[in-house]
Design a protein around this motif. Structure first.
Motif, mmCIF file in Angstrom:
data_model
loop_
_atom_site.group_PDB
_atom_site.id
_atom_site.type_symbol
_atom_site.label_atom_id
_atom_site.label_comp_id
_atom_site.label_asym_id
_atom_site.label_seq_id
_atom_site.Cartn_x
_atom_site.Cartn_y
_atom_site.Cartn_z
ATOM 1 N N LEU A 174 0.779 -1.322 0.081
ATOM 2 C CA LEU A 174 -0.023 0.102 0.066
ATOM 3 C C LEU A 174 0.843 1.326 -0.081
ATOM 4 N N ARG A 175 1.974 1.279 -0.496
ATOM 5 C CA ARG A 175 3.077 2.348 -0.735
ATOM 6 C C ARG A 175 2.210 3.448 -1.455
ATOM 7 N N LYS A 176 1.461 3.121 -2.526
ATOM 8 C CA LYS A 176 0.915 3.965 -3.434
ATOM 9 C C LYS A 176 -0.562 4.176 -3.007
ATOM 10 N N PHE A 177 -1.165 3.700 -1.934
ATOM 11 C CA PHE A 177 -2.527 3.897 -1.593
ATOM 12 C C PHE A 177 -2.872 5.253 -1.635
ATOM 13 N N PRO A 178 -3.762 5.732 -2.207
ATOM 14 C CA PRO A 178 -4.770 5.258 -3.064
ATOM 15 C C PRO A 178 -4.736 5.126 -4.467
ATOM 16 N N LEU A 179 -3.385 5.196 -5.125
ATOM 17 C CA LEU A 179 -3.173 5.174 -6.459
ATOM 18 C C LEU A 179 -2.481 3.703 -6.726
ATOM 19 N N ASP A 180 -3.033 2.911 -6.061
ATOM 20 C CA ASP A 180 -2.183 1.556 -6.099
ATOM 21 C C ASP A 180 -2.932 0.576 -6.972
ATOM 22 N N SER A 181 -2.546 -0.593 -7.338
ATOM 23 C CA SER A 181 -3.240 -1.832 -7.944
ATOM 24 C C SER A 181 -2.762 -2.828 -7.008
ATOM 25 N N GLN A 182 -3.674 -3.841 -7.019
ATOM 26 C CA GLN A 182 -3.278 -5.012 -5.952
ATOM 27 C C GLN A 182 -3.576 -6.157 -6.940
ATOM 28 N N SER A 183 -2.892 -7.439 -6.417
ATOM 29 C CA SER A 183 -3.046 -8.630 -7.103
ATOM 30 C C SER A 183 -3.332 -10.005 -5.882
ATOM 31 N N CYS A 184 -4.813 -10.104 -5.982
ATOM 32 C CA CYS A 184 -5.249 -10.832 -4.753
ATOM 33 C C CYS A 184 -5.169 -12.420 -5.320
ATOM 34 N N PRO A 185 -4.537 -13.324 -4.520
ATOM 35 C CA PRO A 185 -4.271 -14.657 -4.987
ATOM 36 C C PRO A 185 -5.613 -15.578 -4.386
ATOM 37 N N LEU A 186 -5.815 -16.579 -5.077
ATOM 38 C CA LEU A 186 -6.448 -18.120 -4.609
ATOM 39 C C LEU A 186 -6.001 -19.031 -4.936
ATOM 40 N N ASP A 187 -5.204 -19.828 -3.886
ATOM 41 C CA ASP A 187 -4.527 -20.880 -4.095
ATOM 42 C C ASP A 187 -5.583 -22.214 -3.671
ATOM 43 N N ILE A 188 -5.478 -23.125 -4.704
ATOM 44 C CA ILE A 188 -6.222 -24.396 -4.645
ATOM 45 C C ILE A 188 -5.563 -25.556 -4.479
#
Length: 446
Positions: A174-188
């Motif tokens: 979140l160093r660029k919050f609120p100019l950020d992009s996130q990558s949320c994983p789902l591992d199965i």
């Protein structure tokens, strides 16, 4: 005309009786066919699941190659995403497909190539112990019945489908919050089987193994892409296990923060510059304006941040608030400097007009008098050096200090330059993710 109507009535009656007799004759035959088909299917399933033929405790291909579990998902809804807890939620149809050669059957006996079973049939066959590696709290929809089913094909292919709501962890940078992009994983992966027994793979026959329903969106994010991968990971037990992962790439919407933080903070900074046009002698007006803008900036920038991410480092939003607060505070310091310099120049000028005191009766200067004269000389030197920039203008009728006149240009120009550097740096030069380190096998406690 009357005879024609009578004839039509008799004709319709004959047609109705003919259809009714046809239904009466065909319906029992259809019932007998359905009953026989049901009996054939029951006998077929009972034969497949005999205890001496099928053991649901043993995986398919036991003692041979690992069984491959093909996975696909269909996303119904995505979100919400919580920065404070670093989790996200999604509602999806989760499907698994694998081949169990023990359940192959001959379709000619029933005329059906596959059977759709309800959730009760799941207890009679082997199923993979699939779980979500980074899951937090997930549940199966169970209204009005458990939302899951099993489909069996003649070649032994089993399709296991269920509807889930998944809550998974999403490590955020979140160093660029609120100019950020996130990558949320789902591992199965499998909870108990190693890659020697079970392998996971995304469904190859489907172009989009992870599909989304039209109109899927989030309140604060825009779904920019979905990336899938398959990998082998090392567990804490020392063996490897198969995992399929999907990453949801999210770009944050900045409209909320523009309206709630950026624009109000900029306006408060601009309001603090109004004091440069107020007479320095109007002490209550300038002090009250400075204190009001500082308190407003403190409340807006640092108060009410319960919904903001709690990080040990400064985010982009924190830096902007600090910059705005510094400019507002500098406006107050500017007025304090004016009063201090004005008082100092007046004191120095008053002392300069005094006559020199005669030496002591003994003809020798006292040490205290020497120190005072030295301080006076230093003050006079500073006065002569800086009297032109800091003095009040000599133009008749003017009430403003030169400091105020210069501040009217320096403060807005400095704020514009710093904002240009701020937006250019965070939009184009600072990365969303930390520097990529040397890749090491991920370990999972199992």
């Amino acid at each position: 005309m009357r005879s024609l109507m009578t004839w039509l009535f008799h004709f319709e009656s004959v047609i109705f009786l003919w259809i009714l007799s046809l239904i009466v004759l065909v319906h029992p035959q259809q019932l007998r066919y359905n009953k026989e088909l049901s009996k054939h299917v029951t006998n077929l399933l009972d034969g497949l699941l005999k205890e001496d033929r099928y053991d649901k405790r043993i995986r398919p291909n036991f003692g041979g190659p690992p069984v491959t579990i093909e996975v696909n998902m269909y996303i119904k809804s995505l979100g919400p995403v919580s920065e404070t807890e670093e989790v996200y939620s999604l509602d999806c149809y989760f499907r698994q497909m694998w081949v169990d050669n023990r359940l192959k059957f001959n379709a000619s006996a029933t005329g059906l190539s596959e059977f759709s079973m309800n959730w009760l049939f799941l207890d009679k066959v082997w199923k993979p112990d699939t779980y979500f590696v980074n899951g937090k709290k997930s549940y199966l929809h169970s209204i009005t019945v458990p939302n899951k089913f099993l489909r069996l094909r003649q070649d032994g292919l089993l399709t296991y489908s269920m509807r889930l709501t998944i809550k998974a962890s999403c490590p955020m940078h979140l160093r660029k919050f609120p100019l950020d992009s996130q990558s949320c994983p789902l591992d199965i992966g499998s909870y108990g089987y190693s890659n020697n027994d079970v392998l996971y793979a995304w469904l190859k026959s489907n172009k989009d193994a992870v599909g989304t329903e039209d109109g899927v969106n989030l309140a604060q994010y825009n779904l920019t892409g979905i990336k899938m991968k398959e990998e082998i990971r090392l567990s804490s037990r020392g063996d490897n296990f198969s995992v399929v992962a999907v990453h949801f790439h999210l770009k944050r919407h900045t409209g909320y923060f523009m309206l709630q933080v950026y624009v109000p903070c900029t306006l408060i900074v601009s309001c603090s510059w109004v004091s440069f046009w107020i007479d320095p002698q109007a002490v209550p007006a300038r002090v009250s304006l400075g204190v009001t803008t500082v308190l407003s900036m403190t409340t807006l920038g640092f108060g009410g941040r319960s919904q903001m991410p709690r990080t040990s480092y400064a985010t982009a939003l924190d830096w902007f608030v600090i910059i705005c607060f510094s400019f507002v505070f500098a406006s107050m310091v500017e007025y304090a400097a004016i009063n201090f310099l004005d008082k100092m120049t007046k004191d120095v000028a008053a002392k300069a007009t005094k006559k020199k005191r005669p030496p002591s009766a003994e003809g020798e200067a006292q040490p205290s008098f020497i120190l005072i004269r030295l301080l006076r000389d230093v003050a006079l030197w500073f006065y002569r050096q800086f009297k032109d920039p800091w003095q009040l203008p000599k133009t008749p009728g003017s009430k403003f200090s030169q400091v105020d006149i210069y501040s009217r240009k320096i403060f807005p120009l400095s704020f514009a330059i710093i904002n240009t550097i701020y937006w250019t740096s965070f939009m184009y030069y600072f990365d969303d993710e930390p520097p990529v380190r040397e890749q090491v096998p991920m370990q999972t406690n199992m």
